[in-house]
Motif scaffolding. Structure first.
Motif, PDB file in Angstrom:
ATOM      1  N   ASN A 175     -16.514 107.758   3.491  1.00  0.00           N
ATOM      2  CA  ASN A 175     -17.557 108.048   4.470  1.00  0.00           C
ATOM      3  C   ASN A 175     -17.288 107.352   5.798  1.00  0.00           C
ATOM      4  O   ASN A 175     -18.064 107.491   6.736  1.00  0.00           O
ATOM      5  CB  ASN A 175     -18.937 107.659   3.938  1.00  0.00           C
ATOM      6  N   PHE A 176     -16.184 106.616   5.885  1.00  0.00           N
ATOM      7  CA  PHE A 176     -15.829 105.920   7.116  1.00  0.00           C
ATOM      8  C   PHE A 176     -15.546 106.936   8.212  1.00  0.00           C
ATOM      9  O   PHE A 176     -14.919 107.975   7.966  1.00  0.00           O
ATOM     10  CB  PHE A 176     -14.599 105.041   6.884  1.00  0.00           C
ATOM     11  N   PHE A 177     -15.996 106.627   9.430  1.00  0.00           N
ATOM     12  CA  PHE A 177     -15.824 107.551  10.545  1.00  0.00           C
ATOM     13  C   PHE A 177     -14.391 107.479  11.068  1.00  0.00           C
ATOM     14  O   PHE A 177     -13.979 106.457  11.621  1.00  0.00           O
ATOM     15  CB  PHE A 177     -16.813 107.219  11.670  1.00  0.00           C
ATOM     16  N   ILE A 178     -13.625 108.554  10.864  1.00  0.00           N
ATOM     17  CA  ILE A 178     -12.253 108.642  11.364  1.00  0.00           C
ATOM     18  C   ILE A 178     -12.243 109.648  12.506  1.00  0.00           C
ATOM     19  O   ILE A 178     -12.435 110.844  12.311  1.00  0.00           O
ATOM     20  CB  ILE A 178     -11.267 109.083  10.265  1.00  0.00           C
ATOM     21  N   THR A 179     -12.024 109.143  13.707  1.00  0.00           N
ATOM     22  CA  THR A 179     -12.030 110.030  14.858  1.00  0.00           C
ATOM     23  C   THR A 179     -10.777 110.914  14.872  1.00  0.00           C
ATOM     24  O   THR A 179      -9.700 110.482  14.458  1.00  0.00           O
ATOM     25  CB  THR A 179     -12.130 109.209  16.152  1.00  0.00           C
ATOM     26  N   TYR A 180     -10.914 112.149  15.310  1.00  0.00           N
ATOM     27  CA  TYR A 180      -9.796 113.098  15.341  1.00  0.00           C
ATOM     28  C   TYR A 180      -9.057 113.086  13.997  1.00  0.00           C
ATOM     29  O   TYR A 180      -7.855 112.839  13.933  1.00  0.00           O
ATOM     30  CB  TYR A 180      -8.820 112.756  16.481  1.00  0.00           C
ATOM     31  N   ALA A 181      -9.782 113.357  12.936  1.00  0.00           N
ATOM     32  CA  ALA A 181      -9.226 113.211  11.590  1.00  0.00           C
ATOM     33  C   ALA A 181      -8.016 114.108  11.344  1.00  0.00           C
ATOM     34  O   ALA A 181      -7.158 113.786  10.527  1.00  0.00           O
ATOM     35  CB  ALA A 181     -10.308 113.487  10.548  1.00  0.00           C
ATOM     36  N   LEU A 221     -16.203  94.524  11.280  1.00  0.00           N
ATOM     37  CA  LEU A 221     -16.913  95.089  12.415  1.00  0.00           C
ATOM     38  C   LEU A 221     -17.452  96.483  12.121  1.00  0.00           C
ATOM     39  O   LEU A 221     -18.619  96.779  12.363  1.00  0.00           O
ATOM     40  CB  LEU A 221     -15.987  95.129  13.638  1.00  0.00           C
ATOM     41  N   GLN A 222     -16.596  97.356  11.609  1.00  0.00           N
ATOM     42  CA  GLN A 222     -16.993  98.740  11.365  1.00  0.00           C
ATOM     43  C   GLN A 222     -17.571  98.857   9.953  1.00  0.00           C
ATOM     44  O   GLN A 222     -16.980  99.473   9.072  1.00  0.00           O
ATOM     45  CB  GLN A 222     -15.798  99.682  11.549  1.00  0.00           C
ATOM     46  N   TYR A 223     -18.722  98.258   9.739  1.00  0.00           N
ATOM     47  CA  TYR A 223     -19.324  98.279   8.410  1.00  0.00           C
ATOM     48  C   TYR A 223     -20.282  99.453   8.219  1.00  0.00           C
ATOM     49  O   TYR A 223     -20.832  99.634   7.151  1.00  0.00           O
ATOM     50  CB  TYR A 223     -20.057  96.962   8.144  1.00  0.00           C
ATOM     51  N   LYS A 224     -20.454 100.265   9.290  1.00  0.00           N
ATOM     52  CA  LYS A 224     -21.323 101.426   9.197  1.00  0.00           C
ATOM     53  C   LYS A 224     -20.511 102.715   9.211  1.00  0.00           C
ATOM     54  O   LYS A 224     -19.501 102.824   9.914  1.00  0.00           O
ATOM     55  CB  LYS A 224     -22.312 101.466  10.367  1.00  0.00           C
ATOM     56  N   SER A 225     -20.975 103.701   8.440  1.00  0.00           N
ATOM     57  CA  SER A 225     -20.506 105.067   8.612  1.00  0.00           C
ATOM     58  C   SER A 225     -21.549 105.794   9.447  1.00  0.00           C
ATOM     59  O   SER A 225     -22.476 105.183   9.971  1.00  0.00           O
ATOM     60  CB  SER A 225     -20.327 105.748   7.251  1.00  0.00           C
ATOM     61  N   ARG A 226     -21.447 107.097   9.545  1.00  0.00           N
ATOM     62  CA  ARG A 226     -22.369 107.817  10.422  1.00  0.00           C
ATOM     63  C   ARG A 226     -23.795 107.825   9.892  1.00  0.00           C
ATOM     64  O   ARG A 226     -24.749 107.890  10.663  1.00  0.00           O
ATOM     65  CB  ARG A 226     -21.882 109.252  10.636  1.00  0.00           C
ATOM     66  N   THR A 227     -23.969 107.766   8.564  1.00  0.00           N
ATOM     67  CA  THR A 227     -25.323 107.839   8.015  1.00  0.00           C
ATOM     68  C   THR A 227     -25.605 106.766   6.965  1.00  0.00           C
ATOM     69  O   THR A 227     -26.666 106.799   6.336  1.00  0.00           O
ATOM     70  CB  THR A 227     -25.572 109.224   7.376  1.00  0.00           C
ATOM     71  N   SER A 228     -24.685 105.828   6.726  1.00  0.00           N
ATOM     72  CA  SER A 228     -24.917 104.797   5.716  1.00  0.00           C
ATOM     73  C   SER A 228     -24.004 103.621   6.020  1.00  0.00           C
ATOM     74  O   SER A 228     -23.540 103.450   7.148  1.00  0.00           O
ATOM     75  CB  SER A 228     -24.661 105.357   4.310  1.00  0.00           C
TER      76      SER A 228
END
Length: 753
Positions: A175-181, A221-228
């Motif tokens: 669920n991690f946000f990967i930009t330009y996947a 730092l990036q402990y959030k995904s887009r909805t959780s």
């Protein structure tokens, strides 16, 4: 309110004899029949937004004979994606001209209805399947796709001639946000294997005995995904045979490997990954390659980000898009991506589209590895371009109507100037959403006796302001295109729609700004109408000629709709895109107000005392900013809006947006962020405002709406706060989408009518 369209006739007295009377009767009858047909079209309601089918991901078979594509639609309370198959029906006139027609002053032809399709496509999979991401095998025999079906989530393959899907490999997602996947899987050149991306559990320095309801320890730092909250999975490159699937993991580590592409010979797989010492703190994706034994090599070592790698068919080159700045962001990048190429062995990359000065995406190779085709936004239109692998001139696919049929040819256009009208008429308002090329190349003779070797079958999805996207096919080098799908025909032909009119003006400092104005349905010159100003997100998004269901619903309710591309928007060059850096709400706010002033000056039928404003994400920020800077708008609706740039930084999953836009950490210059925060000026606001927000939105946390809502309510400004459970940044559930649009229109009706 918008009533039914009224037609008034002023017929002079005519003396008719014999057949002349019959002709007159026929003419009047036909005219009345057209009017009756027009009246059978109804106006659009908010619920109609669920009738729009999303046609996307056009994938033509290597031999050019078939096209598979995805169609998303709402079914009850759920969203569904299915795969469809269409025969290309490609018919080339080998003597047809392949160059652009001579210039003319003729206006582009406009049509409410596109021509009927010749043959209906078929649904590829059984009705119970939900699938996406179709990709052809190089030998044309199979289509791989992603699906979760009967407990098996992963990659499946199906034969077009025998549509019984077969499971190939299980895929775990993160669920991690990967930009330009990028591409999640890719076929080997011999069609025997598939490389794909799948996640594995990584739990460094964590207590494996912790229970789900125990305290959550955050150490990244990036402990959030887009909805959780972000899970502990990292994505890696895997490989499996098709006939006897035995998945093998090729890469590992605390990285997010993604965007795979096979080498021309099948020996290696290129992919993207961020190998910075702290990837969460520094967004810097590079291109890597891994062989079948798991040996990894790094191809790029730039300070900027590389995206969308595509290996050339001859195996010598890798095309990609990239930025160059030291600091970028995982979302809403100000810097335009350009097309680059690098030798497969590595070394320095070569930038191919710097002079174009437009934001490029989705690079794809021609079958002979000599050209790279790509999409780019240009002044509200998304077009298809191509450039030689060694650089040189950039050509645009110029679409035009020839004898009523959509046609096109590549032309050496300067992308920085508007497309001029041509003979026949230019169809410059088409928006190309996805495209793919066949491997087969067709030779065709031009009138001069020369041979054009670049007539390759091309499939693409395209829309315009009056039509949601459909599937098209034609030769990439030029000639006629044919529409193959009609998923939205019944929707379009049942409604009366408003066509945008382009607006161009000079802003406060002389900067040219482009926008569009839609008249309310049933418009009459002797009446006054309210106006809704709608602002796009980003801030580096781009409004344009694409179909917008919400705008049509506004127009159907009797509103004029104004949408603009103020500075900060993409599609106008890097300097224009940088226009919001270090001043959100500065020049872009002035552009928006200049646009409102200009349309009021030109259109005295718009009531200046009945104007509303709305927008989502950055458009929501601008809505909040506008109501604190001017009282001229009598109602506002802010969707997923930012109100406090200081708290936004700490609660959003992409803190680096503030780094990239404002040049550092908030602690470096709190005064700058507070200066451009709408909340600072909340005591100046008097506009009744509705706030719409998803409760699980980690892009723009719901506390941003809470702060602004509480600021207004405490000061006695009429406002309401609508929270949608289970929703992130942008509403997904069908009933929520309709509800939000109904509430928005109802709010404007209350204060503007």
């Amino acid at each position: 309110m918008c009533g039914e369209l009224r037609m008034e006739f002023n017929v002079p007295s005519i003396v008719c004899r014999g057949s002349s009377l019959a002709v007159l009767i026929l003419i009047v009858t036909l005219g009345l029949s057209v009017d009756v047909l027009a009246q059978t079209r109804r106006v659009m309601s908010p619920g109609d937004v669920l009738r729009v089918a999303g046609v996307s991901d056009a994938q033509i078979s290597p031999n050019g004979e078939w096209i598979v594509y995805a169609v998303s639609a709402s079914e009850g309370d759920t969203n569904r994606s299915t795969l469809w198959l269409a025969r290309s029906q490609l018919e080339l006139d080998r003597n047809a001209p392949t160059t652009r027609p001579a210039p003319s002053t003729r206006s582009p032809e406009r049509t409410h209805d596109w021509d009927d399709i010749r043959r209906a496509p078929i649904q590829l999979l059984p009705p119970t399947w939900n699938a996406s991401n179709p990709r052809w095998s190089p030998d044309n025999s199979l289509i791989a796709f992603s699906s979760s079906h009967e407990g098996q989530d992963g990659i499946w393959v199906v034969s077009p001639s025998n549509p019984q899907p077969r499971f190939v490999a299980a895929v775990q997602n993160t669920n991690f946000f990967i930009t330009y996947a990028g591409e999640t899987f890719a076929w080997s050149p011999n069609s025997k294997r598939i490389a794909y991306v799948s996640a594995t559990e990584e739990r460094p320095d964590t207590d494996s005995t912790a229970k789900p309801n125990d305290p959550r320890v955050i150490d990244r730092l990036q402990y959030k995904s887009r909805t959780s909250f972000s899970d502990n999975r990292r994505t890696h490159v895997w490989i499996t045979d098709i006939d006897k699937p035995e998945p093998r993991q090729l890469t590992s580590g605390l990285f997010y490997d993604h965007a795979v592409t096979f080498s021309g010979g099948g020996e290696e797989i290129a992919f993207l990954s961020n190998h910075e010492p702290d990837p969460d703190a520094n967004n810097n994706s590079d291109i890597f390659a891994v062989d079948m034994h798991g040996e990894v090599r790094q191809l790029t070592t730039t300070k900027g980000c590389e995206y969308e790698p595509a290996w050339s068919p001859d195996g010598k080159w890798i095309a990609y898009t990239a930025t160059k700045r030291d600091v970028t962001t995982i979302d809403s990048v100000a810097e335009d991506t350009h097309v680059w190429v690098i030798a497969a062995s590595g070394g320095a990359g070569k930038e191919l589209t710097a002079e174009q000065d437009r934001r490029a995406r989705d690079p794809q190779w021609s079958a002979d590895s000599r050209r790279i085709l790509f999409l780019a936004g240009d002044k509200g239109s998304t077009g298809l371009f191509r450039v030689g692998a060694d650089g040189g001139r950039i050509e645009r696919l110029l679409l035009f109507y020839l004898n009523g049929q959509l046609s096109g040819s590549f032309d050496n256009l300067d992308a920085r100037r508007p497309v001029v009208d041509s003979q026949p008429s230019v169809a410059s308002t088409f928006q190309i959403g996805s495209f793919s090329l066949a491997s087969r190349t067709i030779s065709a003779s031009t009138p001069g006796g020369l041979t054009n070797s670049f007539l390759t079958p091309l499939a693409f999805t395209s829309s315009d302001a009056l039509h949601p996207a459909e599937l098209w096919v034609g030769p990439a080098g030029g000639a006629a295109f044919r529409r193959l799908s009609a998923h939205n025909d019944s929707f379009v032909r049942s409604l009366r729609l408003s066509e945008p009119e382009e607006v161009n003006f000079k802003s406060f400092d002389g900067t040219p700004v482009q926008g569009w104005l839609m008249k309310p349905l049933g418009w009459r010159a002797d009446r006054k109408y309210p106006l809704i100003l709608s602002i796009h997100g980003g801030p580096h998004g781009m409004s344009g000629w694409g179909f917008n269901a919400a705008f049509q619903a506004y127009a159907a309710r009797g509103y004029a709709v104004l949408f603009l591309n103020p500075r900060g928007s993409s599609g106008y060059g890097q300097k224009f895109s940088d226009g919001t850096l270090r001043e959100w709400g500065g020049g872009d706010y002035k552009d928006l107000m200049s646009g409102v002033d200009e349309v009021l000056r030109r259109n005295n039928w718009i009531s200046p005392d009945r104007m509303g404003v709305t927008g989502g994400s950055y458009g929501g920020f601008m809505t909040n900013w506008i109501i604190t800077q001017t009282p001229r708008f009598k109602a506002a609706v802010a969707n997923a809006s930012v109100s406090n740039l200081i708290s936004f930084y700490s609660t959003s999953l992409y803190q680096d947006l503030v780094h990239a836009e404002f040049g550092g950490f908030p602690s470096d210059d709190y005064d700058l962020l507070w200066q451009w925060s709408p909340l600072r000026y909340v005591k100046q606001a008097t506009t009744p405002t509705m706030f719409i927000h998803g409760e699980q939105d980690n892009d723009v946390h719901i506390t941003q709406a809470e702060e602004m809502y509480m600021g207004l309510r405490r000061r006695g400004v009429e406002s309401v706060f609508v929270r949608y459970p289970r929703e992130g940044h942008g509403l997904r559930e069908p009933q929520h989408r309709v509800d939000a649009l109904e509430r928005t229109i109802g709010w404007f009706d209350r204060f503007l009518k």
